[in-house]
Design an enzyme around this catalytic site. Structure first.
Site, short mmCIF file in Angstrom:
data_model
loop_
_atom_site.label_atom_id
_atom_site.label_comp_id
_atom_site.label_asym_id
_atom_site.label_seq_id
_atom_site.Cartn_x
_atom_site.Cartn_y
_atom_site.Cartn_z
N SER A 146 65.77 44.06 52.43
CA SER A 146 64.42 44.04 51.89
C SER A 146 63.43 44.65 52.87
CB SER A 146 63.96 42.60 51.64
OG SER A 146 64.90 41.88 50.92
N HIS A 197 67.91 48.58 46.84
CA HIS A 197 67.18 47.31 46.93
C HIS A 197 66.96 46.71 45.55
CE1 HIS A 197 63.31 44.98 47.94
NE2 HIS A 197 64.34 44.27 48.28
N GLU A 214 65.19 49.82 43.88
CA GLU A 214 64.64 50.91 44.70
C GLU A 214 65.81 51.62 45.39
OE1 GLU A 214 60.30 49.02 45.93
OE2 GLU A 214 62.04 48.47 47.11
N ASN A 231 57.37 45.86 47.85
CA ASN A 231 56.91 44.89 48.85
C ASN A 231 55.75 45.44 49.68
OD1 ASN A 231 58.62 42.88 48.04
ND2 ASN A 231 60.24 43.39 49.49
N1 LIG Z 1 67.02 36.67 47.89
C1 LIG Z 1 66.18 37.64 47.53
O1 LIG Z 1 65.21 37.43 46.81
C2 LIG Z 1 66.45 39.05 47.97
C3 LIG Z 1 65.90 40.12 47.21
C4 LIG Z 1 66.19 41.44 47.59
C5 LIG Z 1 66.96 41.67 48.70
N2 LIG Z 1 67.46 40.61 49.44
C6 LIG Z 1 68.29 40.92 50.61
O2 LIG Z 1 69.67 40.73 50.25
C7 LIG Z 1 70.39 40.30 51.40
C8 LIG Z 1 71.10 38.99 51.09
O3 LIG Z 1 70.15 38.04 50.70
P1 LIG Z 1 70.58 36.73 49.87
O4 LIG Z 1 69.31 36.09 49.43
O5 LIG Z 1 71.62 37.07 48.87
O6 LIG Z 1 71.24 35.85 51.04
P2 LIG Z 1 72.31 34.66 50.93
O7 LIG Z 1 72.15 33.86 52.15
O8 LIG Z 1 72.22 33.99 49.60
O9 LIG Z 1 73.74 35.42 50.98
C9 LIG Z 1 74.18 36.11 52.09
C10 LIG Z 1 75.71 36.05 52.10
O10 LIG Z 1 76.20 36.88 53.16
C11 LIG Z 1 77.19 36.20 53.88
N3 LIG Z 1 77.01 36.56 55.30
C12 LIG Z 1 76.04 36.10 56.12
N4 LIG Z 1 76.16 36.66 57.33
C13 LIG Z 1 77.21 37.51 57.27
C14 LIG Z 1 77.82 38.37 58.21
N5 LIG Z 1 77.37 38.50 59.45
N6 LIG Z 1 78.88 39.11 57.79
C15 LIG Z 1 79.34 39.01 56.54
N7 LIG Z 1 78.81 38.19 55.62
C16 LIG Z 1 77.75 37.45 55.96
C17 LIG Z 1 76.98 34.71 53.66
O11 LIG Z 1 78.24 34.05 53.60
C18 LIG Z 1 76.24 34.65 52.33
O12 LIG Z 1 77.06 34.30 51.25
C19 LIG Z 1 69.38 40.22 52.54
O13 LIG Z 1 69.40 41.43 53.26
C20 LIG Z 1 68.06 40.04 51.81
O14 LIG Z 1 66.96 40.47 52.55
C21 LIG Z 1 67.23 39.31 49.09
#
Ligand SMILES: NC(=O)c1ccc[n+]([C@@H]2O[C@H](COP(=O)([O-])OP(=O)(O)OC[C@H]3O[C@@H](n4cnc5c(N)ncnc54)[C@H](O)[C@@H]3O)[C@@H](O)[C@H]2O)c1
Length: 290
Positions: free
Chosen positions: A119, A140, A152, A190
């Site tokens: 993000s 994204h 995006e 964002n």
């Molecule tokens: N949640 C949102 O609203 C949102 C929206 C757009 C983008 N994002 C981006 O998406 C990404 C994930 O966000 P999320 O909300 O799904 O997080 P989350 O915590 O729900 O999921 C992340 C997953 O990655 C795994 N993980 C963590 N560290 C790791 C590592 N070092 N190596 C391999 N696997 C690993 C974890 O087991 C977990 O299941 C982030 O970069 C976040 O910024 C999130």
């Protein structure tokens, strides 16, 4: 190179949603998690969402089973060899993302594409951890990924034009309505939203308006579907603060810095819906109770 097989690293909130879109749209998908338990949790989320689609008549039970049959789970990065594109949705930290991309660079075919769902981090910096920065792109999604149409497609400094176009076509193939932009802090949405929400929070103190009335003003005066306070509660107060810090670091514009009111809320554990209280209060199901 045609995209046929997708790798999804991280099956958390975003990764499970993205994997669901891929299997629903006919792509063989390999989902990689750190432990079998995390992989199973991701699979359960996907099954739940697909079951709801069946209940609502959006797909048949047979289509759901076919889609789930396209998903394989693994804890081994090496099992992603042979994927045409790997999408990353792991923890939002530069170090782990760069480590992951460097490792994938050594595993995947030379023409495979690496996409990051970051993000707020720089796609260019993540790409620099590989020997194929031309084949690295930002993809994204918005939460919940299976529902919101926008994606995006973010071109890093060195992303090949053909790769950006191919990823754009892939985003459409999984049912999204993509936009293309370059790698700048906050990308497009964002970059616009975060400072506007910070402005709104400052107006709370400046105009001494209540959160209820500020939200009403934006809903009825600006046609927003959700007022800024309710939206920050939904996003997570901590996420808004974190995103503000990243934007401020990139642009140094005062309105991008997190308002102290939000920082104080985070320190007090008032994170919004997920903690049960932010600007408003919520029950266990996330419904407003005040
Ligand atoms: N949640 C949102 O609203 C949102 C929206 C757009 C983008 N994002 C981006 O998406 C990404 C994930 O966000 P999320 O909300 O799904 O997080 P989350 O915590 O729900 O999921 C992340 C997953 O990655 C795994 N993980 C963590 N560290 C790791 C590592 N070092 N190596 C391999 N696997 C690993 C974890 O087991 C977990 O299941 C982030 O970069 C976040 O910024 C999130």
């Amino acid at each position: 190179m045609e995209i046929r097989k997708v790798g999804m690293v991280g099956l958390g909130t975003m990764g499970a949603g993205i994997a669901q879109l891929c299997i629903q749209s006919g792509f063989e998908t390999v989902g990689r998690e750190m432990t079998p338990e995390f992989a199973e949790r991701g699979h359960a989320q996907i099954s739940r969402f697909l079951a709801r689609n069946v209940e609502k008549g959006r797909m048949t039970a047979e289509e759901r089973d076919t889609a789930l049959g396209r998903l394989t789970l693994t804890t081994e990065l090496e099992d992603l060899a042979g994927c045409d594109i790997v999408i990353e949705a792991i923890v939002e930290q530069l170090g782990p993302k760069r480590d992951l991309f460097a490792a994938l660079d050594g595993i995947l075919d030379a023409d495979a594409i690496l996409a990051t769902n970051t993000s707020a981090l720089s796609v260019t910096e993540i790409a620099a951890a590989t020997k194929r920065p031309g084949r690295v792109v930002g993809l994204h999604f918005f939460n919940p990924a299976p529902v919101l149409p926008l994606v995006e497609v973010v071109r890093g400094q060195l992303t090949d034009e053909a790769v950006a176009q191919q990823v754009y076509a892939f985003a459409k193939a999984i049912g999204k309505d993509p936009i293309v932009c370059h790698d700048t802090p906050g990308f497009v949405v964002n970059r616009v939203l975060i400072p506007v929400l910070n402005d709104a929070v400052r107006v709370l103190d400046e105009a001494r308006v209540t959160p209820e009335d500020l939200d009403k003003g934006c809903r009825y005066g600006l046609g927003w579907p959700l007022g800024p306070c309710a939206l920050i509660d939904l996003i997570g107060v901590d996420v808004q603060v974190h995103a503000s810090e990243a934007l401020y670091e990139g642009f140094r514009e005062p309105r991008m810095a997190a308002p102290s009111r939000l920082v104080n809320m985070v320190n007090a554990g008032l994170l919004g819906r997920k903690s049960g209280e932010g600007f408003f209060r919520y029950d266990e199901q996330g419904n407003r109770v005040d």
